[in-house]
Design a protein around this motif. Sequence first.
Motif, mmCIF file in Angstrom:
data_model
loop_
_atom_site.group_PDB
_atom_site.id
_atom_site.type_symbol
_atom_site.label_atom_id
_atom_site.label_comp_id
_atom_site.label_asym_id
_atom_site.label_seq_id
_atom_site.Cartn_x
_atom_site.Cartn_y
_atom_site.Cartn_z
ATOM 1 N N ASP A 5 36.335 21.523 33.519
ATOM 2 C CA ASP A 5 36.727 22.219 34.881
ATOM 3 C C ASP A 5 37.806 23.484 34.734
ATOM 4 N N ALA A 6 38.894 23.151 33.883
ATOM 5 C CA ALA A 6 39.671 24.114 33.787
ATOM 6 C C ALA A 6 39.275 25.108 32.954
ATOM 7 N N ALA A 7 38.586 25.023 31.952
ATOM 8 C CA ALA A 7 38.014 26.080 30.998
ATOM 9 C C ALA A 7 37.146 27.099 31.895
ATOM 10 N N VAL A 8 36.367 26.649 32.662
ATOM 11 C CA VAL A 8 35.446 27.398 33.660
ATOM 12 C C VAL A 8 36.172 28.124 34.660
ATOM 13 N N ALA A 9 37.274 27.537 35.116
ATOM 14 C CA ALA A 9 38.158 28.055 36.074
ATOM 15 C C ALA A 9 38.830 29.414 35.443
ATOM 16 N N ALA A 10 39.441 29.047 34.007
ATOM 17 C CA ALA A 10 39.966 30.188 33.407
ATOM 18 C C ALA A 10 39.061 31.289 33.281
ATOM 19 N N ALA A 11 37.648 31.027 33.046
ATOM 20 C CA ALA A 11 36.821 31.884 32.520
ATOM 21 C C ALA A 11 36.441 32.810 33.864
ATOM 22 N N LYS A 12 36.392 32.268 34.906
ATOM 23 C CA LYS A 12 35.936 32.756 36.455
ATOM 24 C C LYS A 12 37.322 33.632 36.576
ATOM 25 N N ALA A 13 38.606 33.389 36.252
ATOM 26 C CA ALA A 13 39.526 34.079 36.782
ATOM 27 C C ALA A 13 39.521 35.522 36.094
ATOM 28 N N ILE A 14 39.060 35.445 34.984
ATOM 29 C CA ILE A 14 39.218 36.811 34.245
ATOM 30 C C ILE A 14 37.742 37.465 34.148
ATOM 31 N N GLY A 15 36.763 37.055 35.086
ATOM 32 C CA GLY A 15 35.472 37.818 35.154
ATOM 33 C C GLY A 15 34.655 37.473 33.817
ATOM 34 N N TYR A 16 34.821 36.455 33.320
ATOM 35 C CA TYR A 16 34.217 36.380 31.988
ATOM 36 C C TYR A 16 32.698 36.629 31.586
ATOM 37 N N VAL A 17 32.231 37.313 30.733
ATOM 38 C CA VAL A 17 30.792 37.419 30.481
ATOM 39 C C VAL A 17 30.485 37.248 28.595
ATOM 40 N N GLY A 18 29.623 36.429 28.506
ATOM 41 C CA GLY A 18 29.342 36.187 27.184
ATOM 42 C C GLY A 18 29.962 34.758 26.628
ATOM 43 N N ALA A 19 29.950 34.723 25.207
ATOM 44 C CA ALA A 19 30.380 33.404 24.710
ATOM 45 C C ALA A 19 32.014 33.433 24.253
ATOM 46 N N GLY A 20 32.821 32.390 24.847
ATOM 47 C CA GLY A 20 34.325 32.347 24.584
ATOM 48 C C GLY A 20 34.714 30.954 24.444
ATOM 49 N N THR A 21 35.891 30.823 24.231
ATOM 50 C CA THR A 21 36.355 29.690 24.020
ATOM 51 C C THR A 21 37.730 29.585 24.657
ATOM 52 N N VAL A 22 37.812 28.308 25.585
ATOM 53 C CA VAL A 22 39.132 28.093 26.005
ATOM 54 C C VAL A 22 39.913 27.211 25.141
ATOM 55 N N GLU A 23 40.889 27.032 24.440
ATOM 56 C CA GLU A 23 41.710 26.071 23.819
ATOM 57 C C GLU A 23 42.881 25.558 24.313
ATOM 58 N N PHE A 24 42.971 24.155 23.934
ATOM 59 C CA PHE A 24 44.146 23.275 24.600
ATOM 60 C C PHE A 24 44.765 22.536 23.478
ATOM 61 N N VAL A 25 45.982 22.184 23.731
ATOM 62 C CA VAL A 25 46.809 21.420 23.018
ATOM 63 C C VAL A 25 46.871 19.988 23.769
ATOM 64 N N MET A 26 46.444 18.782 23.250
ATOM 65 C CA MET A 26 46.469 17.770 23.987
ATOM 66 C C MET A 26 47.340 16.520 23.267
ATOM 67 N N GLY A 27 48.156 16.042 24.043
ATOM 68 C CA GLY A 27 48.940 14.862 23.472
ATOM 69 C C GLY A 27 48.416 13.629 23.899
ATOM 70 N N ALA A 28 49.107 12.615 22.908
ATOM 71 C CA ALA A 28 48.309 11.323 22.871
ATOM 72 C C ALA A 28 48.163 10.574 24.503
ATOM 73 N N ASP A 29 48.787 11.041 25.261
ATOM 74 C CA ASP A 29 48.905 10.516 26.639
ATOM 75 C C ASP A 29 47.514 11.210 27.373
ATOM 76 N N GLY A 30 46.940 12.193 26.560
ATOM 77 C CA GLY A 30 45.795 12.910 27.265
ATOM 78 C C GLY A 30 46.121 13.929 28.271
ATOM 79 N N ARG A 31 47.497 14.557 28.202
ATOM 80 C CA ARG A 31 47.827 15.789 28.983
ATOM 81 C C ARG A 31 47.586 16.720 27.978
ATOM 82 N N PHE A 32 46.943 17.847 28.767
ATOM 83 C CA PHE A 32 46.580 18.954 27.900
ATOM 84 C C PHE A 32 47.140 20.276 28.261
#
Length: 669
Positions: free
Chosen positions: A262-289
């Motif tokens: 959901d966060a990735a899709v929201a990020a893509a919509k915020a910039i009017g994304y078209v085509g293939a892309g990737t939203v990258e996250f760093v995630m800790g052991a507690d699941g926080r990203f």
Amino acid sequence: MTKIRRLLIANRGEIAARIIRSAREMDILTVAVYSDADLGASYVQQADRAVRLPGNSAAETYLRADKIIEAARRTGCDAVHPGYGFLSENADFATACADAGLVFVGPPAQAIAAMGSKIAAKELMAAAGVPVLPGVTVGNDAALQPNLAERTEAEVGYPVLVKAAYGGGGRGMRVVHDVSELLEAVNGARREAKSAFGDGTVFLEHYVESPRHIEVQIFGDEHGNVVHLFERECSIQRRYQKIIEEAPSSAVSESLRAELCDAAVAAAKAIGYVGAGTVEFVMGADGRFFFLEVNTRLQVEHPVTEMITGLDLVRLQLQVAEGERLPDEVSAASINGHAIEVRLYAEDVAAGFLPATGTVRRFDVPQLPGLRVDTGIAAGSEIGLHYDPMLAKVIAHGASRDDARRTLARALNDTRLHGVESNRELLIGILREDEFAAGDIDTGYLTRHAPAQLAASVRDPQLIELHCIAVALAGQAGRREQAAVLGTLPSGWRNVPSAPQRVVLSTDGRDVDVSYRFDGAELRAEVDGQALDSLRLHAARPDRVDLEVDGIRHVIDIDATADVVYVHSGLGCSVVTEVPRFPEPGSNDAPGSLLAPMPGTVVRVAVEPGASVSAGTVIVVLEAMKMEHTLKAPHAGIVSEVHAETGKTVDIGQVLAVIEEQSVIEEQL
């Protein structure tokens, strides 16, 4: 809608071959571009047409937007696919393509620009409510901020990750643990970023130690539809570059997957994304990203997503570029099984991942169910120092993660890659290691597990002695085949027993003394003076030796060339050369010579003749395959000679500087 009839691929190697494959299935004609260094590359021959870009370096060729657009114009192309790397995330290039009447197979220029700066991207994501890490920016100008150290400590906190603001792939990335390392790291990152992306701006952010690297594949069309295609795990990295990726992640639950996607899709919509892309996250052991970046292009690791969804992402890119809506099967996609990808690199793992060069003599990957190979090399391919050292991607799909892991390990085990050093054994070692098998991984995996030891773990302890005796026996079999007379007699035969046959072989950084003698049908052999017990030779040919040692039978395949022998068996693989009986005179290099460990270009000379240095002092910085490699003084002493010149290329083994050791100087005094 715009129909693409002819497509220029502004890239090289395996991604060019990958795009050609999907375009051909859609009846789209393809045009490749190639540098002088890629004259014989296989992707050039796969394309319908090809245009030469004079020069060797990326800056002269694949980073020249004007040359690429001119090539598209000359060949009557409708569209340009940038692949990944090079100009794929360059907003100016996307705009130039549009101005030239070419469809750019990627997102709009404004989306690339919004995400092209990691700094601006973080600000945008923070405004959208996506968690981000604090950071400090260091501009592209020559002077560093005078209060950089103070700001870094106050606003970021150690450890600090230094990253290139533009581009990706780990270029210009450094980890700094205290203020004493900051200046060198920032300057080195800026040089590397400038070389790779044309902009030396870097930024510093707090480094989350040993997190997982999770990314989400997104896809949008021109009609406002944006979807995700689940997550990928990319935590196994060396030098901040991914070497093993998989989908889905074993650490992501259904609820966490929903949050990430959901966060990735929201990020893509915020910039009017078209085509293939990737939203990258760093995630800790507690699941926080935390948000890392948006890659506004196809990713190297896209095949694992294709294999768990059954979708062709390149085909989708081309359909979206033609103005079509995303097909229903995209929005309805589901996860089917598990896929793992490894990146096969030309590099010397034991030497600290130094890039390797050479000519590929053979490259064969076994055909196993669920296996896929994406590559731009074949027998005869030249691996030079100008570009990224990735040779191929090998991907396995299975019903479960363990199925995919086992298939991939077996495929790599049986792969024949001759002519260039690679990380193949490291990849096998990781795939078979217990923590990886259990999914207990993070970006610190190769810190906890020594890469050289992982690579060595796939070799049997008896490998060297058995492979060396096999090479000796295969050699004598070959000589007997060529004998003009008495071809049935073993080599070295005498009426009266004499000294055994002897050969000295070099493998794995050491010389091995092998002696053997046939007494009738009986074989006697020693390796480094140690007799092999209960030998029985079932068969010996120049290409295969069937040898029984102490009741255990080994079939050893031999692939000999004019100057080197490649050996494969159930014990593992090795590369063997014969030491000349009458060697050339020894090296004339002066004591204390600092030699180039690989071919490359000198980007910095840090010392002058007469300088006093301590062990670990930076002497020379080389660039090879788009990465910087720092060469340091091996001991304290005086720099008596400097032969390296900034901007000059050097060959492996070339003397860069001479450092007279401190103890030697004191003795002379």
